[in-house]
Design a protein around this motif. Sequence first.
Motif, PDB file in Angstrom:
ATOM      1  N   LEU A   4     -37.175 -13.251  99.775  1.00 25.56           N
ATOM      2  CA  LEU A   4     -37.921 -14.056  98.546  1.00 25.56           C
ATOM      3  C   LEU A   4     -38.726 -15.144  99.147  1.00 25.56           C
ATOM      4  O   LEU A   4     -39.934 -15.234  98.724  1.00 25.56           O
ATOM      5  CB  LEU A   4     -36.770 -14.356  97.340  1.00 25.56           C
ATOM      6  N   PHE A   5     -38.053 -15.874  99.937  1.00 24.15           N
ATOM      7  CA  PHE A   5     -38.792 -17.262 100.391  1.00 24.15           C
ATOM      8  C   PHE A   5     -39.982 -16.842 101.427  1.00 24.15           C
ATOM      9  O   PHE A   5     -40.931 -17.274 101.214  1.00 24.15           O
ATOM     10  CB  PHE A   5     -37.925 -18.134 100.843  1.00 24.15           C
ATOM     11  N   LYS A 151     -50.336 -11.941  92.095  1.00 27.94           N
ATOM     12  CA  LYS A 151     -50.461 -10.851  93.290  1.00 27.94           C
ATOM     13  C   LYS A 151     -48.935 -10.068  93.516  1.00 27.94           C
ATOM     14  O   LYS A 151     -48.782  -8.611  93.381  1.00 27.94           O
ATOM     15  CB  LYS A 151     -50.896 -11.263  94.736  1.00 27.94           C
ATOM     16  N   VAL A 152     -48.038 -10.940  93.606  1.00 28.11           N
ATOM     17  CA  VAL A 152     -46.814 -10.335  93.869  1.00 28.11           C
ATOM     18  C   VAL A 152     -46.096  -9.952  92.428  1.00 28.11           C
ATOM     19  O   VAL A 152     -45.054  -8.867  92.694  1.00 28.11           O
ATOM     20  CB  VAL A 152     -45.735 -11.395  94.516  1.00 28.11           C
ATOM     21  N   GLY A 153     -46.636 -10.190  91.430  1.00 28.76           N
ATOM     22  CA  GLY A 153     -45.912  -9.723  90.102  1.00 28.76           C
ATOM     23  C   GLY A 153     -46.633  -8.433  89.659  1.00 28.76           C
ATOM     24  O   GLY A 153     -45.870  -7.635  88.940  1.00 28.76           O
ATOM     25  N   THR A 159     -42.003  -5.701  93.824  1.00 25.83           N
ATOM     26  CA  THR A 159     -40.588  -6.000  94.025  1.00 25.83           C
ATOM     27  C   THR A 159     -39.927  -7.104  92.844  1.00 25.83           C
ATOM     28  O   THR A 159     -38.725  -7.444  92.821  1.00 25.83           O
ATOM     29  CB  THR A 159     -39.812  -6.081  95.093  1.00 25.83           C
ATOM     30  N   PHE A 160     -40.761  -7.827  92.242  1.00 25.85           N
ATOM     31  CA  PHE A 160     -40.706  -9.085  91.320  1.00 25.85           C
ATOM     32  C   PHE A 160     -40.798  -8.383  89.894  1.00 25.85           C
ATOM     33  O   PHE A 160     -41.566  -7.623  89.521  1.00 25.85           O
ATOM     34  CB  PHE A 160     -41.674 -10.096  91.455  1.00 25.85           C
ATOM     35  N   ALA A 184     -30.351  -7.350  93.769  1.00 23.68           N
ATOM     36  CA  ALA A 184     -31.173  -7.902  92.714  1.00 23.68           C
ATOM     37  C   ALA A 184     -30.916  -9.323  92.894  1.00 23.68           C
ATOM     38  O   ALA A 184     -29.690  -9.615  92.670  1.00 23.68           O
ATOM     39  CB  ALA A 184     -30.937  -7.230  91.543  1.00 23.68           C
ATOM     40  N   GLY A 185     -31.725 -10.162  93.183  1.00 19.84           N
ATOM     41  CA  GLY A 185     -31.766 -11.444  93.062  1.00 19.84           C
ATOM     42  C   GLY A 185     -32.285 -12.046  91.558  1.00 19.84           C
ATOM     43  O   GLY A 185     -33.431 -11.775  91.140  1.00 19.84           O
TER      44      GLY A 185
END
Length: 258
Positions: A4-5, A151-153, A159-160, A184-185
């Motif tokens: 995640l980080f 972008k990541v969403g 994966t977000f 899943a975090g």
Amino acid sequence: MFQLFETFGRIPNSIVDSGPNMLRIKTGLPHEFLNAVFRARIPEQDPVSAINSALEIFRSDRTPMMWWVGPSTEPQHLGKFLENCGLAHAGDLSGMAIDLESLHVSPTVPRELSIEAVEDDETLDRWVRSWASAYEMPEAVLPVLLPLFRKVGFESGSTFRFYLGEWKGNAVATSTLFFGGGVAGVYITVAPAYRHQGIGMAMTFVPLRTARSAGFRVAVTHVPTDRLGPNRKLGFKPHCTLSTYVPRDLDRRGKDAA
């Protein structure tokens, strides 16, 4: 959590140094949460030199940062060595996990609270502002974070999943659901003025339900050690302690967001 980080490494001009003995991330943005050291294995024979060497990249331009200590770090008393090198203990978090097949509690959602999945730019903008505000990030980071989370969403195969909580139309809480490492975090923020009203529990439950529907068996999170009650009610169990340290000679900007 490490995966995640590492997403912050997609910020332009970021540095991600990922090796067997350390994960070091520097975005250069003026907030400790966005610059960090994880899973460090420091040689006990000469810890001071190794710690100072790892910190140099942040101290060189006075970038705020956070050093995380947990089950994957060495030596056992790394925190003491960090304090001897000028870092202050910032707080402890409980690493928790839940078997999603045991997720049977359905919390009562406060009538004033609405929760929606973030699926468009307008909602994402409110989500980013609420998320950054909960960590007391300066306005200057918003133009950088918004393109990152867009972008990541919204990218194919993301994966977000992001969720926004609004109280009478005001954005007051966020949820981040991240799929990685086979689990899943789930990570939430709640504005300080709106805590202790069941918002955090509701914001945690929605992504847990999504993760279970997606076929995940286990979900994880980390929360301040004095705020475990709502997560325990959902079925989370503590498994480890994560301690955080910040250099005394660098400005500390962040606060607990949950």
